[in-house]
Design an enzyme around this catalytic site. Structure first.
Site, PDB file in Angstrom:
ATOM      1  N   GLU A  42      -0.570 -10.657   3.599  1.00 57.85           N
ATOM      2  CA  GLU A  42      -0.281  -9.757   4.730  1.00 57.85           C
ATOM      3  C   GLU A  42      -0.557 -10.450   6.065  1.00 57.85           C
ATOM      4  OE1 GLU A  42      -1.150  -5.455   2.571  1.00 57.85           O
ATOM      5  OE2 GLU A  42      -2.792  -6.487   3.571  1.00 57.85           O
ATOM      6  N   LYS A  89      -8.184  -4.744   6.832  1.00 59.03           N
ATOM      7  CA  LYS A  89      -7.144  -4.603   5.819  1.00 59.03           C
ATOM      8  C   LYS A  89      -7.612  -5.231   4.511  1.00 59.03           C
ATOM      9  CE  LYS A  89      -2.928  -5.431   6.682  1.00 59.03           C
ATOM     10  NZ  LYS A  89      -2.645  -4.332   5.739  1.00 59.03           N
ATOM     11  N   GLY A  90      -6.836  -4.997   3.451  1.00 63.57           N
ATOM     12  CA  GLY A  90      -7.174  -5.621   2.179  1.00 63.57           C
ATOM     13  C   GLY A  90      -7.695  -4.654   1.143  1.00 63.57           C
ATOM     14  N   GLY A  91      -7.593  -3.340   1.451  1.00 65.41           N
ATOM     15  CA  GLY A  91      -7.990  -2.345   0.451  1.00 65.41           C
ATOM     16  C   GLY A  91      -7.245  -2.570  -0.859  1.00 65.41           C
ATOM     17  N   GLY A 140       0.818  -1.212   0.000  1.00 64.76           N
ATOM     18  CA  GLY A 140       0.000   0.000   0.000  1.00 64.76           C
ATOM     19  C   GLY A 140       0.848   1.257   0.000  1.00 64.76           C
ATOM     20  N   SER A 141       0.152   2.396   0.041  1.00 61.12           N
ATOM     21  CA  SER A 141       0.864   3.671  -0.086  1.00 61.12           C
ATOM     22  C   SER A 141       1.690   3.985   1.162  1.00 61.12           C
ATOM     23  CB  SER A 141      -0.131   4.792  -0.375  1.00 61.12           C
ATOM     24  OG  SER A 141      -1.122   4.839   0.627  1.00 61.12           O
ATOM     25  N   THR A 142       1.237   3.532   2.337  1.00 59.51           N
ATOM     26  CA  THR A 142       2.009   3.797   3.566  1.00 59.51           C
ATOM     27  C   THR A 142       3.292   2.982   3.546  1.00 59.51           C
ATOM     28  OG1 THR A 142      -0.172   3.950   4.617  1.00 59.51           O
ATOM     29  CG2 THR A 142       1.737   4.121   6.059  1.00 59.51           C
TER      30      THR A 142
HETATM   31  C1  5RP Z   1      -3.474  -3.719   1.307  1.00 61.53           C
HETATM   32  C2  5RP Z   1      -3.727  -3.187   2.673  1.00 61.53           C
HETATM   33  C3  5RP Z   1      -3.189  -1.834   2.987  1.00 61.53           C
HETATM   34  O1  5RP Z   1      -2.371  -1.930   4.102  1.00 61.53           O
HETATM   35  C4  5RP Z   1      -4.352  -0.919   3.272  1.00 61.53           C
HETATM   36  O2  5RP Z   1      -5.228  -0.926   2.172  1.00 61.53           O
HETATM   37  C5  5RP Z   1      -3.859   0.514   3.534  1.00 61.53           C
HETATM   38  O3  5RP Z   1      -3.370   1.054   2.343  1.00 61.53           O
HETATM   39  P1  5RP Z   1      -2.703   2.487   2.295  1.00 61.53           P
HETATM   40  O4  5RP Z   1      -1.408   2.390   3.044  1.00 61.53           O
HETATM   41  O5  5RP Z   1      -2.498   2.743   0.823  1.00 61.53           O
HETATM   42  O6  5RP Z   1      -3.641   3.483   2.919  1.00 61.53           O
HETATM   43  O7  5RP Z   1      -4.330  -3.814   3.505  1.00 61.53           O
HETATM   44  O8  5RP Z   1      -4.067  -4.972   1.135  1.00 61.53           O
END
Ligand code: 5RP
Length: 217
Positions: free
Chosen positions: A103, A94-96, A30-32
């Protein structure tokens, strides 16, 4: 940079400081986590990294980090990942990005699982949907068993283990009960509810400071 991104970057930089030479470290998706990879590229610890997605693996390699397959390794010193929602109870959603199966495997293998988030990820109660990874085999029967409340997600890169991503829109008042129910449906490979028992701590950035919220011991 948008305020939420600046907070993600700050939390990621704090987590990068936890990585020491000699460690084997899980990297989420993800972006973080992209900000984490950026911070690690600057520090260059003599560590090896297990990535939870091809995206993270490519970014980490490009940043000069040593990425190894998650094979022949039965525990990790540390895993760091983002989250979509963090509830006061310590339950995570999680899972966006559709990477929650890998993960969760990585988080469960880690002695210390650290979640890094911007302050907007803290919620009073988790809200649907719950991301699901489903086995492609018999997927229509699996969707039926889920009660028709989990449409397949369009437009996500296919997960590396050939599953399909869906989103479950049922009531989420009792995350533990929902997690048990989803895990009991054959064909559900994994869901995006992470229990508090997996969590070591949350590093949440708010403005220009990082707060540490402890998970259960
Ligand atoms: C990916 C995830 C990410 O950790 C979650 O979606 C957060 O994403 P971001 O850091 O882009 O806000 O679970 O499957």
């Amino acid at each position: 940079m948008p305020a939420a991104d600046a907070e993600k970057r700050l939390a990621a930089r704090a987590a990068a400081g936890l990585v020491e030479s000699g460690m084997t470290v899980g990297l989420g998706t993800g972006s973080t986590v992209a900000f984490l990879v950026e911070a690690l590229a600057e520090r260059r610890p003599e560590a090896r990294f297990v990535a939870t997605s091809p995206r993270t693996a490519a970014a980490a390699r490009e940043a000069g980090l040593t990425v190894v397959p998650f094979r022949g390794i039965d525990r990790l010193d540390l895993a760091v990942d983002g989250a979509d929602q963090v509830a006061p109870s310590g339950w995570l959603l999680k899972g966006g990005g559709g990477a929650h199966t890998r993960e969760k495997v990585v988080a469960a293998a880690a002695d210390r699982f650290v979640v890094i988030v911007s302050s907007d990820k803290l919620v009073d109660a988790l809200r649907p949907p719950v991301p699901l990874e489903l086995l492609a085999f018999g997927v229509d029967a699996t969707l039926r068993a889920l009660g028709g409340s989990a449409p397949l997600r369009a437009g996500v890169p296919p997960p590396p283990d050939r599953g399909l991503i869906a989103d479950y829109w049922g009531d989420l008042e009792d995350p533990e009960a929902v997690a048990l129910r989803l895990s009991a449906v054959p064909g559900v490979v994994e869901h995006g509810l992470f229990p508090p028992t997996l969590l070591s701590e949350v590093l949440v950035a708010r403005g220009t400071s990082v707060e540490r919220l402890l998970g259960p011991e």
